[in-house]
Motif scaffolding. Structure first.
Motif, PDB file in Angstrom:
ATOM      1  N   LEU A 230     -36.481  35.068 -57.180  1.00  0.00           N
ATOM      2  CA  LEU A 230     -34.832  35.905 -55.989  1.00  0.00           C
ATOM      3  C   LEU A 230     -33.951  36.789 -56.248  1.00  0.00           C
ATOM      4  O   LEU A 230     -33.702  37.325 -55.361  1.00  0.00           O
ATOM      5  CB  LEU A 230     -35.023  35.305 -54.323  1.00  0.00           C
ATOM      6  CG  LEU A 230     -36.264  34.626 -53.683  1.00  0.00           C
ATOM      7  CD1 LEU A 230     -36.124  34.704 -51.899  1.00  0.00           C
ATOM      8  CD2 LEU A 230     -37.394  35.944 -54.187  1.00  0.00           C
ATOM      9  N   MET A 231     -33.029  35.924 -56.976  1.00  0.00           N
ATOM     10  CA  MET A 231     -31.794  35.909 -57.012  1.00  0.00           C
ATOM     11  C   MET A 231     -31.110  35.870 -58.436  1.00  0.00           C
ATOM     12  O   MET A 231     -32.073  35.494 -59.617  1.00  0.00           O
ATOM     13  CB  MET A 231     -31.301  35.753 -56.004  1.00  0.00           C
ATOM     14  CG  MET A 231     -30.937  33.800 -56.511  1.00  0.00           C
ATOM     15  SD  MET A 231     -29.123  33.427 -55.183  1.00  0.00           S
ATOM     16  CE  MET A 231     -30.685  34.196 -53.751  1.00  0.00           C
ATOM     17  N   ASP A 232     -29.843  37.128 -58.704  1.00  0.00           N
ATOM     18  CA  ASP A 232     -29.757  36.709 -60.154  1.00  0.00           C
ATOM     19  C   ASP A 232     -30.672  36.450 -61.725  1.00  0.00           C
ATOM     20  O   ASP A 232     -30.514  35.904 -62.958  1.00  0.00           O
ATOM     21  CB  ASP A 232     -28.716  35.859 -60.719  1.00  0.00           C
ATOM     22  CG  ASP A 232     -27.393  35.934 -62.100  1.00  0.00           C
ATOM     23  OD1 ASP A 232     -27.954  36.976 -62.695  1.00  0.00           O
ATOM     24  OD2 ASP A 232     -27.573  34.775 -62.057  1.00  0.00           O
ATOM     25  N   ARG A 233     -32.022  37.323 -61.612  1.00  0.00           N
ATOM     26  CA  ARG A 233     -32.882  37.360 -62.696  1.00  0.00           C
ATOM     27  C   ARG A 233     -32.205  37.847 -63.856  1.00  0.00           C
ATOM     28  O   ARG A 233     -32.056  39.279 -63.910  1.00  0.00           O
ATOM     29  CB  ARG A 233     -34.045  38.109 -62.030  1.00  0.00           C
ATOM     30  CG  ARG A 233     -34.872  36.261 -61.324  1.00  0.00           C
ATOM     31  CD  ARG A 233     -36.420  37.072 -60.882  1.00  0.00           C
ATOM     32  NE  ARG A 233     -37.256  37.325 -61.975  1.00  0.00           N
ATOM     33  CZ  ARG A 233     -37.522  35.814 -62.199  1.00  0.00           C
ATOM     34  NH1 ARG A 233     -37.283  34.655 -61.715  1.00  0.00           N
ATOM     35  NH2 ARG A 233     -38.620  35.926 -63.786  1.00  0.00           N
ATOM     36  N   ASP A 234     -32.740  37.507 -64.925  1.00  0.00           N
ATOM     37  CA  ASP A 234     -32.436  38.212 -66.488  1.00  0.00           C
ATOM     38  C   ASP A 234     -32.381  39.843 -65.746  1.00  0.00           C
ATOM     39  O   ASP A 234     -32.171  40.448 -66.728  1.00  0.00           O
ATOM     40  CB  ASP A 234     -32.745  37.338 -67.207  1.00  0.00           C
ATOM     41  CG  ASP A 234     -31.946  36.108 -67.709  1.00  0.00           C
ATOM     42  OD1 ASP A 234     -30.882  35.989 -66.996  1.00  0.00           O
ATOM     43  OD2 ASP A 234     -32.111  34.978 -68.518  1.00  0.00           O
TER      44      ASP A 234
ATOM     45  N   GLU B 135     -37.741  24.393 -51.603  1.00  0.00           N
ATOM     46  CA  GLU B 135     -37.997  24.287 -52.227  1.00  0.00           C
ATOM     47  C   GLU B 135     -37.035  25.896 -53.153  1.00  0.00           C
ATOM     48  O   GLU B 135     -36.501  24.808 -54.178  1.00  0.00           O
ATOM     49  CB  GLU B 135     -39.625  25.164 -52.812  1.00  0.00           C
ATOM     50  CG  GLU B 135     -40.195  23.716 -52.762  1.00  0.00           C
ATOM     51  CD  GLU B 135     -41.873  24.529 -52.860  1.00  0.00           C
ATOM     52  OE1 GLU B 135     -42.594  24.050 -52.996  1.00  0.00           O
ATOM     53  OE2 GLU B 135     -41.718  25.729 -52.226  1.00  0.00           O
ATOM     54  N   LEU B 136     -36.860  26.699 -52.591  1.00  0.00           N
ATOM     55  CA  LEU B 136     -36.013  28.132 -53.369  1.00  0.00           C
ATOM     56  C   LEU B 136     -34.752  27.460 -53.109  1.00  0.00           C
ATOM     57  O   LEU B 136     -33.850  27.578 -54.174  1.00  0.00           O
ATOM     58  CB  LEU B 136     -36.106  28.895 -51.718  1.00  0.00           C
ATOM     59  CG  LEU B 136     -36.790  30.135 -52.745  1.00  0.00           C
ATOM     60  CD1 LEU B 136     -36.816  30.935 -51.565  1.00  0.00           C
ATOM     61  CD2 LEU B 136     -37.133  30.708 -53.810  1.00  0.00           C
ATOM     62  N   ALA B 137     -34.629  26.737 -52.275  1.00  0.00           N
ATOM     63  CA  ALA B 137     -32.519  26.107 -52.137  1.00  0.00           C
ATOM     64  C   ALA B 137     -32.559  25.125 -53.816  1.00  0.00           C
ATOM     65  O   ALA B 137     -31.529  24.765 -53.861  1.00  0.00           O
ATOM     66  CB  ALA B 137     -32.462  26.038 -50.854  1.00  0.00           C
TER      67      ALA B 137
ATOM     68  N   PRO C 221     -45.728  35.356 -45.073  1.00  0.00           N
ATOM     69  CA  PRO C 221     -46.192  35.206 -46.210  1.00  0.00           C
ATOM     70  C   PRO C 221     -45.387  33.764 -46.488  1.00  0.00           C
ATOM     71  O   PRO C 221     -45.870  33.050 -47.352  1.00  0.00           O
ATOM     72  CB  PRO C 221     -45.835  36.242 -47.289  1.00  0.00           C
ATOM     73  CG  PRO C 221     -45.872  37.228 -46.302  1.00  0.00           C
ATOM     74  CD  PRO C 221     -45.374  36.889 -45.041  1.00  0.00           C
ATOM     75  N   SER C 222     -43.910  33.784 -46.179  1.00  0.00           N
ATOM     76  CA  SER C 222     -43.453  32.159 -46.501  1.00  0.00           C
ATOM     77  C   SER C 222     -42.456  31.817 -44.819  1.00  0.00           C
ATOM     78  O   SER C 222     -42.336  33.001 -44.602  1.00  0.00           O
ATOM     79  CB  SER C 222     -42.230  32.489 -47.659  1.00  0.00           C
ATOM     80  OG  SER C 222     -41.735  33.266 -47.425  1.00  0.00           O
ATOM     81  N   ASP C 223     -41.987  31.239 -45.101  1.00  0.00           N
ATOM     82  CA  ASP C 223     -41.060  29.831 -43.889  1.00  0.00           C
ATOM     83  C   ASP C 223     -39.437  30.852 -44.227  1.00  0.00           C
ATOM     84  O   ASP C 223     -38.418  30.253 -43.865  1.00  0.00           O
ATOM     85  CB  ASP C 223     -40.863  29.277 -44.054  1.00  0.00           C
ATOM     86  CG  ASP C 223     -40.583  28.191 -45.191  1.00  0.00           C
ATOM     87  OD1 ASP C 223     -39.826  28.496 -46.281  1.00  0.00           O
ATOM     88  OD2 ASP C 223     -40.437  27.280 -45.154  1.00  0.00           O
ATOM     89  N   TRP C 224     -39.135  31.875 -45.429  1.00  0.00           N
ATOM     90  CA  TRP C 224     -37.837  32.078 -45.787  1.00  0.00           C
ATOM     91  C   TRP C 224     -37.260  33.055 -44.823  1.00  0.00           C
ATOM     92  O   TRP C 224     -37.623  33.337 -43.544  1.00  0.00           O
ATOM     93  CB  TRP C 224     -37.685  33.075 -47.054  1.00  0.00           C
ATOM     94  CG  TRP C 224     -38.288  32.803 -48.016  1.00  0.00           C
ATOM     95  CD1 TRP C 224     -38.767  31.408 -47.998  1.00  0.00           C
ATOM     96  CD2 TRP C 224     -39.250  34.167 -49.298  1.00  0.00           C
ATOM     97  NE1 TRP C 224     -39.870  31.949 -49.558  1.00  0.00           N
ATOM     98  CE2 TRP C 224     -39.786  32.929 -49.745  1.00  0.00           C
ATOM     99  CE3 TRP C 224     -39.069  35.567 -49.900  1.00  0.00           C
ATOM    100  CZ2 TRP C 224     -39.841  33.599 -50.989  1.00  0.00           C
ATOM    101  CZ3 TRP C 224     -39.478  35.831 -50.556  1.00  0.00           C
ATOM    102  CH2 TRP C 224     -40.570  34.992 -51.477  1.00  0.00           C
ATOM    103  N   THR C 225     -35.840  32.608 -44.849  1.00  0.00           N
ATOM    104  CA  THR C 225     -34.721  33.156 -43.435  1.00  0.00           C
ATOM    105  C   THR C 225     -33.843  34.362 -44.052  1.00  0.00           C
ATOM    106  O   THR C 225     -33.889  34.771 -45.273  1.00  0.00           O
ATOM    107  CB  THR C 225     -34.074  32.335 -42.676  1.00  0.00           C
ATOM    108  OG1 THR C 225     -33.236  31.511 -44.229  1.00  0.00           O
ATOM    109  CG2 THR C 225     -35.072  31.357 -42.117  1.00  0.00           C
ATOM    110  N   ALA C 226     -33.287  35.701 -43.770  1.00  0.00           N
ATOM    111  CA  ALA C 226     -32.763  36.277 -43.427  1.00  0.00           C
ATOM    112  C   ALA C 226     -31.905  36.032 -43.614  1.00  0.00           C
ATOM    113  O   ALA C 226     -31.432  35.383 -43.579  1.00  0.00           O
ATOM    114  CB  ALA C 226     -33.228  37.557 -42.922  1.00  0.00           C
TER     115      ALA C 226
END
Length: 556
Positions: free
Chosen positions: A246-250, A233-235, A154-159
């Motif tokens: 993906l992280m530290d959402r309120d 784009e995430l970076a 679904p995306s090119d994300w890496t672990a």
């Protein structure tokens, strides 16, 4: 809900703030003590060493995961959150361990892993057998793939440990795993997931657990409602606004507000400490809210060089956050995820990238000509002594009280860390070097760890660091830690400090309540100490002068 300790205890049930200035000792149970000779540490092994822990002078034990697990990630791949890995013992063994710790006046903190389960967890096995969009799959994060036949993730994300962040299942869908494929991420938008973890928290609190360390506490909530952004784009996205996908959402703090209600059902209330690698002290403070977990790890000193300027700025910034939030600071130099600080401090500084320096040294195979071993332990003792005098909670990692260095020379075929096998630049050759079983005796098949060897190879130089050797030596690192931890309990009063007047850029001087002067010399030239009684020093004080790379406590 009533207190349910299993045996008489020296612990006070009225002290709701015990954790604020506690000395907490992290036990990686598979590498602490082996009671049955199978090469793996276990809960009865921990119980057998409670006298050692009591003599050390700690206030609490933090127990890394002990749950049933295939050990795809050192126990952080959990099969069953309300049970004990049979290789480590039983629930009865857990109760006996908790009772022994409490009887010795030591609190118990356990690791909770809420971002992901094991792929062997009953829920995930049910999800694999279920249809797309079924309730079973909604507990995790499943998505259709891209491409004509969904053959692309679904995306090119890496672990985090390397490799893709998605794994395909037999019907063609993909599931998200922030870490290894054996660690599928939970869907925390699902009410079943939220409710089940409340059950888990009560399960362990009812067995006498005093607190929880929350693994990757900032990663639980994710917003995958829109088109998934690319890795690039995430970076580029802002990580300080609480809106990162993906992280530290309120919204994650809504979860911890529910947890707080559970904690407050007990007397004293249970507490938790967040492992939250976030971008700013302000973001970290949200996890430490009294309406949430109560405390959050500060890793600022862990990543700093042995440098007076860096230390002073970090201490100042953290204490300011305490003033603003009403929580308490945490201080830590070593844990199960990083190169031991005795090793890091024996390497040249790297401009505030202390951990990275340790990574590079381990990757090079631990060359002896690149490290000053004596300087490493000398500086580590000085830094630890400074830390123990700071207001707030001090977290220690098993083996640092012995002065252990990182074990770099582990053959590839004996390594266990997934980051090594998956090619990640996580921490050198992986984190196995700080997880090698402890030496209790100077000889035997595993230096007293157990009768059947150890699950990671121990180097020959462990013999000189064995507990039984250091206990007999008043000049040993163990003897030093015991004296420092005993004296730490005498520093009473407000969680404050005042900076002193030693005007040397390589020296930190602060005063705690009761006229405790703390002088840390980060340089190499000796420095004159304030007048008073020297209670303890990490190196010999002669004629009122503290040598370089040393710390002293003085009471005036």
């Amino acid at each position: 809900m009533a207190e349910t300790l299993k045996s008489p205890s020296t612990l006070s049930t009225s002290d709701a703030n015990w954790w604020r200035q506690a000395s907490v000792y992290q036990i990686y149970p598979r590498s602490f003590a082996d009671s049955n000779g199978d090469g793996l540490g276990d809960l009865p092994g921990v119980t057998s060493r409670v006298p050692y822990l009591k003599a050390l002078g700690i206030d609490a034990v933090w127990l890394s995961p002990f749950y049933p697990s295939a050990l795809a990630d050192g126990g952080y791949d959990v099969d069953d959150y309300r049970n004990v890995d049979p290789r480590l013992g039983t629930l009865d063994d857990f109760d006996e361990m908790a009772a022994a710790l409490h009887a010795a006046g030591i609190r118990l903190i356990v690791d909770i892993v809420p971002n992901h389960s094991s792929n062997r967890h009953a829920w995930f096995q049910e999800a694999l057998a279920a249809a797309k969009s079924s309730p079973a799959r909604e507990r995790y994060i499943f998505r259709d793939g891209l491409g004509p036949n969904g053959e692309l993730p679904p995306s090119d994300w890496t672990a985090a440990f390397g490799g893709p962040g998605w794994t395909r299942v037999s019907d063609g869908q993909w599931y998200l795993h922030t870490f290894t494929p054996e660690q599928p991420d939970f869907n925390w938008d699902n009410p079943e997931v939220r409710e089940d973890f409340l059950i888990t928290l009560r399960f362990w609190a009812d067995r006498g657990v005093d607190g929880f360390r929350v693994d990757v506490a900032n990663l639980l909530v994710k917003d995958l409602s829109a088109d998934l952004p690319s890795k690039a784009e995430l970076a580029a996205m802002d990580r300080t606004s609480g809106t990162h996908p993906l992280m530290d959402r309120d919204e994650v703090h809504e979860i911890y507000a529910e947890w707080r209600k559970v904690f407050n059902e007990y007397t004293p209330p249970r507490f938790a400490v967040a492992e939250a690698w976030v971008e700013t002290p302000e973001r970290r403070a949200k996890y430490a809210s009294s309406e949430g977990l109560g405390q959050a790890f500060s890793f600022d000193l862990l990543v700093a060089d042995f440098d007076a300027g860096q230390f002073r700025q970090i201490i100042t910034d953290n204490l300011e956050q305490v003033r603003l939030t009403g929580s308490t600071s945490t201080w830590v130099f070593s844990n199960h995820d990083v190169t031991r600080h005795a090793t890091r401090y024996g390497l040249p500084p790297l401009n505030g990238r202390n951990v990275k320096q340790g990574v590079e040294w381990v990757k090079a195979g631990g060359p002896a000509d690149k490290i000053d071993v004596d300087r490493g332990i000398r500086s580590a003792k000085a830094a630890t002594m400074l830390m123990l005098a700071l207001p707030g909670a001090a977290y220690l990692y098993q083996g640092e009280e012995l002065g252990l260095h990182e074990v770099a020379a582990i053959p590839a075929e004996q390594r266990q860390d997934p980051s090594f096998f998956r090619g990640a630049e996580y921490d050198g050759l992986g984190r196995d070097g700080c997880r090698v079983p402890l030496p209790w005796e100077p000889d035997g098949t595993s230096f007293g760890f157990g009768t059947g060897g150890s699950h990671l190879p121990q180097p020959g130089w462990f013999a000189q660091y064995a507990v039984s050797v250091e206990e007999k030596d008043p000049a040993s690192t163990l003897s030093f830690y015991r004296r420092a931890l005993a004296l730490r309990h005498e520093i009473q009063g407000p969680e404050t400090l005042e900076w002193g007047d030693i005007s040397d850029e390589n020296v930190l001087h602060f005063v705690r309540p009761g006229n405790w002067h703390v002088v840390a010399n980060f340089g190499t030239a000796p420095v004159a100490l304030p007048k008073g009684e020297v209670l303890l020093a990490s190196a010999d004080v002669k004629n009122g002068t503290l040598p370089g790379e040393a710390t002293a406590w003085i009471r005036s």
